[in-house]
Design a protein around this motif. Structure first.
Motif, PDB file in Angstrom:
ATOM      1  N   VAL A 172      20.287  50.815  47.883  1.00 15.31           N
ATOM      2  CA  VAL A 172      19.131  50.222  48.575  1.00 15.31           C
ATOM      3  C   VAL A 172      19.583  49.806  49.976  1.00 15.31           C
ATOM      4  N   ILE A 173      18.846  50.255  50.967  1.00 16.91           N
ATOM      5  CA  ILE A 173      19.204  49.933  52.361  1.00 16.91           C
ATOM      6  C   ILE A 173      18.664  48.552  52.706  1.00 16.91           C
ATOM      7  N   THR A 174      19.532  47.728  53.252  1.00 17.12           N
ATOM      8  CA  THR A 174      19.120  46.347  53.542  1.00 17.12           C
ATOM      9  C   THR A 174      19.847  45.818  54.770  1.00 17.12           C
ATOM     10  N   THR A 175      19.543  44.558  55.083  1.00 15.60           N
ATOM     11  CA  THR A 175      20.100  43.935  56.288  1.00 15.60           C
ATOM     12  C   THR A 175      21.299  43.045  55.951  1.00 15.60           C
ATOM     13  N   PRO A 176      22.304  43.042  56.819  1.00 14.84           N
ATOM     14  CA  PRO A 176      23.412  42.106  56.631  1.00 14.84           C
ATOM     15  C   PRO A 176      23.086  40.716  57.168  1.00 14.84           C
ATOM     16  N   PHE A 177      21.988  40.611  57.951  1.00 18.07           N
ATOM     17  CA  PHE A 177      21.645  39.342  58.614  1.00 18.07           C
ATOM     18  C   PHE A 177      20.533  38.670  57.835  1.00 18.07           C
ATOM     19  N   SER A 178      20.942  37.968  56.774  1.00 14.89           N
ATOM     20  CA  SER A 178      19.985  37.286  55.902  1.00 14.89           C
ATOM     21  C   SER A 178      20.776  36.284  55.077  1.00 14.89           C
ATOM     22  N   PHE A 179      20.061  35.558  54.242  1.00 14.64           N
ATOM     23  CA  PHE A 179      20.713  34.685  53.261  1.00 14.64           C
ATOM     24  C   PHE A 179      21.307  35.580  52.173  1.00 14.64           C
ATOM     25  N   VAL A 180      22.435  35.148  51.593  1.00  9.59           N
ATOM     26  CA  VAL A 180      23.153  36.011  50.643  1.00  9.59           C
ATOM     27  C   VAL A 180      22.308  36.464  49.456  1.00  9.59           C
ATOM     28  N   ALA A 181      21.252  35.705  49.116  1.00  6.34           N
ATOM     29  CA  ALA A 181      20.434  36.062  47.949  1.00  6.34           C
ATOM     30  C   ALA A 181      19.858  37.468  48.070  1.00  6.34           C
ATOM     31  N   THR A 182      19.617  37.933  49.296  1.00  8.73           N
ATOM     32  CA  THR A 182      19.037  39.275  49.480  1.00  8.73           C
ATOM     33  C   THR A 182      19.950  40.327  48.841  1.00  8.73           C
ATOM     34  N   ALA A 183      21.220  40.305  49.226  1.00 13.36           N
ATOM     35  CA  ALA A 183      22.156  41.301  48.683  1.00 13.36           C
ATOM     36  C   ALA A 183      22.535  40.984  47.238  1.00 13.36           C
TER      37      ALA A 183
ATOM     38  N   ARG B 231      22.942  43.437  43.963  1.00  7.39           N
ATOM     39  CA  ARG B 231      24.187  43.527  43.174  1.00  7.39           C
ATOM     40  C   ARG B 231      23.930  43.153  41.717  1.00  7.39           C
ATOM     41  N   LEU B 232      23.157  42.091  41.513  1.00  2.00           N
ATOM     42  CA  LEU B 232      22.873  41.644  40.137  1.00  2.00           C
ATOM     43  C   LEU B 232      21.987  42.650  39.396  1.00  2.00           C
ATOM     44  N   SER B 233      21.317  43.520  40.130  1.00  5.32           N
ATOM     45  CA  SER B 233      20.475  44.559  39.518  1.00  5.32           C
ATOM     46  C   SER B 233      21.217  45.888  39.425  1.00  5.32           C
ATOM     47  N   ASN B 234      22.537  45.854  39.621  1.00  2.96           N
ATOM     48  CA  ASN B 234      23.364  47.073  39.580  1.00  2.96           C
ATOM     49  C   ASN B 234      22.943  48.102  40.618  1.00  2.96           C
ATOM     50  N   LEU B 235      22.463  47.603  41.746  1.00  4.59           N
ATOM     51  CA  LEU B 235      22.134  48.483  42.875  1.00  4.59           C
ATOM     52  C   LEU B 235      23.167  48.246  43.964  1.00  4.59           C
ATOM     53  N   ARG B 236      23.462  49.309  44.726  1.00  2.00           N
ATOM     54  CA  ARG B 236      24.467  49.152  45.790  1.00  2.00           C
ATOM     55  C   ARG B 236      23.761  48.863  47.123  1.00  2.00           C
ATOM     56  N   PRO B 237      24.038  47.698  47.714  1.00  2.00           N
ATOM     57  CA  PRO B 237      23.444  47.455  49.042  1.00  2.00           C
ATOM     58  C   PRO B 237      24.102  48.351  50.094  1.00  2.00           C
ATOM     59  N   VAL B 238      23.290  48.913  50.949  1.00  2.00           N
ATOM     60  CA  VAL B 238      23.804  49.665  52.101  1.00  2.00           C
ATOM     61  C   VAL B 238      23.312  48.912  53.334  1.00  2.00           C
ATOM     62  N   PHE B 239      24.263  48.305  54.051  1.00  2.00           N
ATOM     63  CA  PHE B 239      23.897  47.470  55.199  1.00  2.00           C
ATOM     64  C   PHE B 239      23.732  48.326  56.442  1.00  2.00           C
TER      65      PHE B 239
ATOM     66  N   THR C 116      31.162  38.741  53.924  1.00  2.00           N
ATOM     67  CA  THR C 116      31.639  37.854  52.853  1.00  2.00           C
ATOM     68  C   THR C 116      32.572  38.647  51.927  1.00  2.00           C
ATOM     69  N   PRO C 117      33.488  37.955  51.231  1.00  2.00           N
ATOM     70  CA  PRO C 117      34.419  38.670  50.349  1.00  2.00           C
ATOM     71  C   PRO C 117      33.704  39.488  49.274  1.00  2.00           C
ATOM     72  N   VAL C 118      32.474  39.129  48.950  1.00  2.00           N
ATOM     73  CA  VAL C 118      31.733  39.837  47.890  1.00  2.00           C
ATOM     74  C   VAL C 118      31.387  41.264  48.316  1.00  2.00           C
ATOM     75  N   TYR C 119      31.119  41.459  49.592  1.00  2.00           N
ATOM     76  CA  TYR C 119      30.572  42.756  50.045  1.00  2.00           C
ATOM     77  C   TYR C 119      31.446  43.471  51.076  1.00  2.00           C
ATOM     78  N   ARG C 120      32.485  42.815  51.614  1.00  2.00           N
ATOM     79  CA  ARG C 120      33.132  43.387  52.798  1.00  2.00           C
ATOM     80  C   ARG C 120      33.882  44.688  52.527  1.00  2.00           C
ATOM     81  N   ASP C 121      34.114  45.023  51.250  1.00  2.00           N
ATOM     82  CA  ASP C 121      34.802  46.277  50.965  1.00  2.00           C
ATOM     83  C   ASP C 121      33.857  47.467  50.848  1.00  2.00           C
ATOM     84  N   LEU C 122      32.562  47.215  50.888  1.00  2.00           N
ATOM     85  CA  LEU C 122      31.624  48.341  50.853  1.00  2.00           C
ATOM     86  C   LEU C 122      31.760  49.152  52.146  1.00  2.00           C
ATOM     87  N   PRO C 123      31.635  50.490  52.052  1.00  2.00           N
ATOM     88  CA  PRO C 123      31.739  51.291  53.288  1.00  2.00           C
ATOM     89  C   PRO C 123      30.748  50.841  54.352  1.00  2.00           C
ATOM     90  N   SER C 124      29.527  50.507  53.943  1.00  2.00           N
ATOM     91  CA  SER C 124      28.524  50.113  54.961  1.00  2.00           C
ATOM     92  C   SER C 124      28.879  48.778  55.611  1.00  2.00           C
TER      93      SER C 124
END
Ligand code: T4K
Length: 385
Positions: free
Chosen positions: A95-106, A110-118, A338-346
């Motif tokens: 799912v394509i989303t924004t990195p500039f938001s409150f963490v709940a967006t991503a 993640r909790l829905s087993n979807l990969r955020p693409v920033f 954030t450490p939760v997402y920074r290893d994603l390629p996007s």
């Protein structure tokens, strides 16, 4: 209804010791306590506390009418609204989303087993850049999750065009966009669904709470089941649902809030206008320009501290804090850092606009009964460079 002038006058008088009360970034709007008593009495009388009780049903109807939307499904908070909307569409992949938001967006992805693409944002609004969305589409993309950040409407037509072209769902994180309109129409009508937050820090609050807004009665029905463990009848469970329900106390508080919401938004608008007028010409401070057709709820007052300002954003933030003005760096760091997402390629990709804005942004205190002397003090500090 009070005019802006009377609102401003009523907020002008400082308490005996103006320095003693800090100015927090926000405070929830609280209706008169006595006005809540009849709701409490009705709840005590009926002993109906949750599971789609009478106040819950009344609030769904009242909000659909106030917000000028087709269907409202109340939820326990904004995060469950996002989770339920994602589950209702049965999405997979990316799912394509924004990195500039409150963490709940991503987190909802993640909790829905979807990969955020920033992808990067538009400097004029702080919202997803439609061209960047299109460049990030892959065979695994199932949806777009834009955020109306600070209540600034997204480029909804361009996003709809991309989504239609590639057959993607659009689920708006509309946590900041209560009552926001674009060219006269509610932005909550846009996309396949929109998730609202009614958290204490939001324009409209039910202590905790939220809602999914949709034009599709089938999606509303699915969310009603998913938020109640997947029950489709007393003995029939049709999905692995959660407990995402709003209770009667929250719903009753929401009904009472609705009586005051126009006044609360007008108070916010007056403060926002004063900040804007006083800060528009400060060297090195830039404001998000209000675009044609925007009707805002004034949920936040973000400004950007440029390099040409006398000090950097964090130094200004500290100076304000030393004077009891608790501005907040919404949204820093970027979710993608954030450490939760920074290893994603996007997250490792170039996100130059989002990175710059996250470094520069500062949200000033803004809430309906914010004392005017706090506003003036914040302005004086910022203007003094
Ligand atoms: N998507 C977006 C784009 C969001 O912004 C949010 C939530 C969500 C999704 C998820 O919605 P929910 O699941 O939360 O409904 C706050 C809120 O907790 C959060 O709801 C909100 N966004 C986010 C932007 O801000 P913090 O950690 O900054 O809140 P906190 O506790 O520091 O409060 C900020 C200020 O508000 C305090 O200085 C004092 C004041 N305050 C706060 C509370 C809780 C009060 O005066 N009374 C209160 O009860 O996250």
């Amino acid at each position: 209804m009070a005019t802006n002038a009377t609102i401003v006058a009523s907020l002008d008088t400082p308490p005996p010791n103006p320095g003693s009360e800090p100015a927090l970034v926000t405070r929830p709007y609280m209706p008169p306590l006595d006005a809540f008593r009849p709701y409490l009495e009705a709840i005590w009388e009926s002993r109906w506390l949750t599971n789609s009780g009478p106040f819950h049903q009344q609030l769904e109807t009242a909000l659909a009418s106030y917000l000028d939307v087709e269907h409202v499904a109340l939820t326990s908070n904004g995060t469950t609204a996002l989770l339920l909307a994602l589950q209702a569409f049965g999405l997979g992949g990316e799912v394509i989303t924004t990195p500039f938001s409150f963490v709940a967006t991503a987190h909802a992805l993640r909790l829905s087993n979807l990969r955020p693409v920033f992808v990067d944002i538009d400097p004029a609004t702080g919202n997803l850049d439609p061209a960047a969305i299109e460049r990030a589409i892959s065979p695994r993309t199932s949806a777009i999750m834009p955020v109306h950040c600070f209540g600034h409407p997204c480029e909804v037509d361009a996003i709809a065009k991309v989504a239609d072209t590639y057959g993607l769902k659009v689920i708006y994180d509309a946590a900041h966009a209560f009552a926001v309109r674009l060219h006269g129409e509610s932005v909550l009508r846009q996309g396949d669904a929109a998730a609202l937050s009614f958290h204490a820090t939001k324009v409209f609050n039910t202590f905790e709470g939220g809602a999914v807004v949709t034009n599709d009665p089938g999606i509303k029905r699915r969310i009603e089941r998913l938020r109640n463990f997947g029950f489709a009848g007393e003995l029939t469970v049709v999905a692995a649902g959660m407990n995402g329900k709003m209770n009667e106390l929250q719903a009753a508080f929401g009904l009472l809030q609705l009586d005051h919401i126009d006044h609360a938004i007008a108070q916010r608008a007056a403060i926002s206008a004063r900040y804007r007028e006083a800060l528009a010409d400060v060297e090195g401070i830039s404001l998000f320009a209000t675009q044609p057709g925007w009707q805002l709820n004034h949920s936040y007052f973000p400004l950007l501290v440029q390099e040409s300002y006398g000090c950097d954003r964090d130094s200004l933030w500290q100076r304000l804090q030393a004077a009891g003005i608790f501005a907040r760096r919404y949204f820093y760091p970027l979710i993608s850092d954030t450490p939760v997402y920074r290893d994603l390629p996007s997250a490792r990709a170039d996100l130059p606009v989002a990175r710059r804005i996250a470094r520069q942004v500062l949200c000033l205190p803004l809430f309906p009964d914010l004392p005017r002397f706090h506003v003036e003090r914040a302005i004086d500090i910022i203007r003094s460079g």
